[in-house]
Motif scaffolding. Sequence first.
Motif, PDB file in Angstrom:
ATOM      1  N   ASN A  77       0.804  -1.223   0.000  1.00 54.88           N
ATOM      2  CA  ASN A  77       0.000   0.000   0.000  1.00 54.88           C
ATOM      3  C   ASN A  77       0.835   1.271   0.000  1.00 54.88           C
ATOM      4  O   ASN A  77       0.396   2.323   0.452  1.00 54.88           O
ATOM      5  CB  ASN A  77      -0.955  -0.001   1.209  1.00 54.88           C
ATOM      6  N   ILE A  78       2.016   1.175  -0.521  1.00 53.30           N
ATOM      7  CA  ILE A  78       2.935   2.307  -0.560  1.00 53.30           C
ATOM      8  C   ILE A  78       2.413   3.336  -1.581  1.00 53.30           C
ATOM      9  O   ILE A  78       1.735   2.974  -2.548  1.00 53.30           O
ATOM     10  CB  ILE A  78       4.337   1.776  -0.940  1.00 53.30           C
ATOM     11  N   SER A  79       2.729   4.611  -1.393  1.00 52.62           N
ATOM     12  CA  SER A  79       2.251   5.633  -2.347  1.00 52.62           C
ATOM     13  C   SER A  79       2.964   5.447  -3.687  1.00 52.62           C
ATOM     14  O   SER A  79       4.092   4.932  -3.734  1.00 52.62           O
ATOM     15  CB  SER A  79       2.574   7.023  -1.808  1.00 52.62           C
ATOM     16  N   SER A  80       2.308   5.872  -4.773  1.00 54.71           N
ATOM     17  CA  SER A  80       2.927   5.632  -6.077  1.00 54.71           C
ATOM     18  C   SER A  80       4.213   6.445  -6.214  1.00 54.71           C
ATOM     19  O   SER A  80       5.152   6.027  -6.898  1.00 54.71           O
ATOM     20  CB  SER A  80       1.950   5.913  -7.221  1.00 54.71           C
ATOM     21  N   ASN A  81       4.280   7.560  -5.520  1.00 53.97           N
ATOM     22  CA  ASN A  81       5.503   8.357  -5.513  1.00 53.97           C
ATOM     23  C   ASN A  81       6.690   7.568  -4.954  1.00 53.97           C
ATOM     24  O   ASN A  81       7.763   7.495  -5.551  1.00 53.97           O
ATOM     25  CB  ASN A  81       5.242   9.587  -4.629  1.00 53.97           C
ATOM     26  N   ASN A  82       6.450   6.958  -3.781  1.00 53.22           N
ATOM     27  CA  ASN A  82       7.520   6.184  -3.151  1.00 53.22           C
ATOM     28  C   ASN A  82       7.849   4.929  -3.948  1.00 53.22           C
ATOM     29  O   ASN A  82       8.999   4.511  -4.017  1.00 53.22           O
ATOM     30  CB  ASN A  82       7.132   5.816  -1.713  1.00 53.22           C
ATOM     31  N   LEU A  83       6.815   4.345  -4.548  1.00 56.46           N
ATOM     32  CA  LEU A  83       7.046   3.138  -5.353  1.00 56.46           C
ATOM     33  C   LEU A  83       7.910   3.484  -6.571  1.00 56.46           C
ATOM     34  O   LEU A  83       8.841   2.749  -6.916  1.00 56.46           O
ATOM     35  CB  LEU A  83       5.709   2.544  -5.803  1.00 56.46           C
TER      36      LEU A  83
END
Length: 337
Positions: A77-83
């Motif tokens: 469930n990580i943010s797409s930014n961090n991914l």
Amino acid sequence: MSNELLQIKNLKTSFRIGDDYYAAVDDVHLTLNKNETLAIVGESGCGKSALAFSVMGLHNRAKIEGNILFKDQDIVNISSNNLNKLRGKDMAMIFQDPLTALNPLMMIGDQIGETIFLHDNLTKDQRKAKVIDLLNKVGIPRAEHTYTQYPHELSGGMRQRVIIAMAIANDPELLIADEPTTALDATIQSQILGLINELKQDMHAGIILITHDLGVVAEMADRVAVMYAGEIVEITDVLTLFEDPLHPYTKSLLNSMPTSVQAKEKLHVIQGIVPSLQHLPRTGCRFSARIPWVPESEHEEHPQLHEVRPGHFVRCTCYKSFEFPEAHKEEQRHGIS
Ligand SMILES: Nc1ncnc2c1ncn2[C@@H]1O[C@H](COP(=O)(O)OP(=O)(O)OP(=O)(O)O)[C@@H](O)[C@H]1O
Ligand SMILES: [Mg+2]
């Protein structure tokens, strides 16, 4: 610090088909250590790519349940930014289908350069030199010329090498290679496998290698997970897999190897295919339909993956007494198949 790079716990990846969700990956538990190659094998449609895409966060509309810990951080469930920060740098993937992974409107050199640019602060010239170096590394002749070409101008094998160059560009800690060498001839295949091994040895990367080719497994893997119908049915170290496979499905896969040492006489290969998602049995053992000669009483309701000796896990209750049917063996011995 722990040696575990990736921990997958109770992963379930489902696709919506009509009004229902169907799991292409189910109850998957896996760990991958640094400096380790884990091979994933299994027939077409058993969920290998769906598993890889789940780890890379590349599914658009799938429902993903469970945990995927990359260096102890849950990335489900990580943010797409961090991914995006992780993808291409810390974790990278070599895709099964190189055409879908390349931008048709962008020069090869710029595409690889962009992968580096997103994660580095080199000058334009330094970046170009690095791209040329990568193109040479993956065995592309006339790298300067290829730099200026577009994907459609390259053969399938060349495109695959470009994908590999992009994947290894930032020395990722986790590399998922989905059938990386299927489209390539034998010499290039061993060159590419050599590069993947270098990444493991030099950078202590963890590698997940998805392949149909058990020869490649024997050469590359430390451990092997066998998948059937979305589930892992056996997982063990590579030597044990070849010398003492336990699950009937694993035995059948090994028997289908043309160079199998056991294949002095033609051995039994289980007939049939992996059922489609909508046709998976909702209860019971998913493999039982393909071994109909084993009595129902020997199949557990829904077998769980359990450890039969240290590090060797099997999802089967009939493996101890399992045999291929004598009648069939007899037919094969007499050349009837
Ligand atoms: N986006 C999707 N929507 C619906 N079903 C899908 C989707 N992607 C994959 N599937 C289904 O999920 C199952 C697993 O597919 P997957 O591509 O992971 O198989 P695979 O093991 O990688 O096969 P192959 O060896 O042919 O690459 C298949 O039944 C496939 O049809
Ligand atoms: Mg696949």
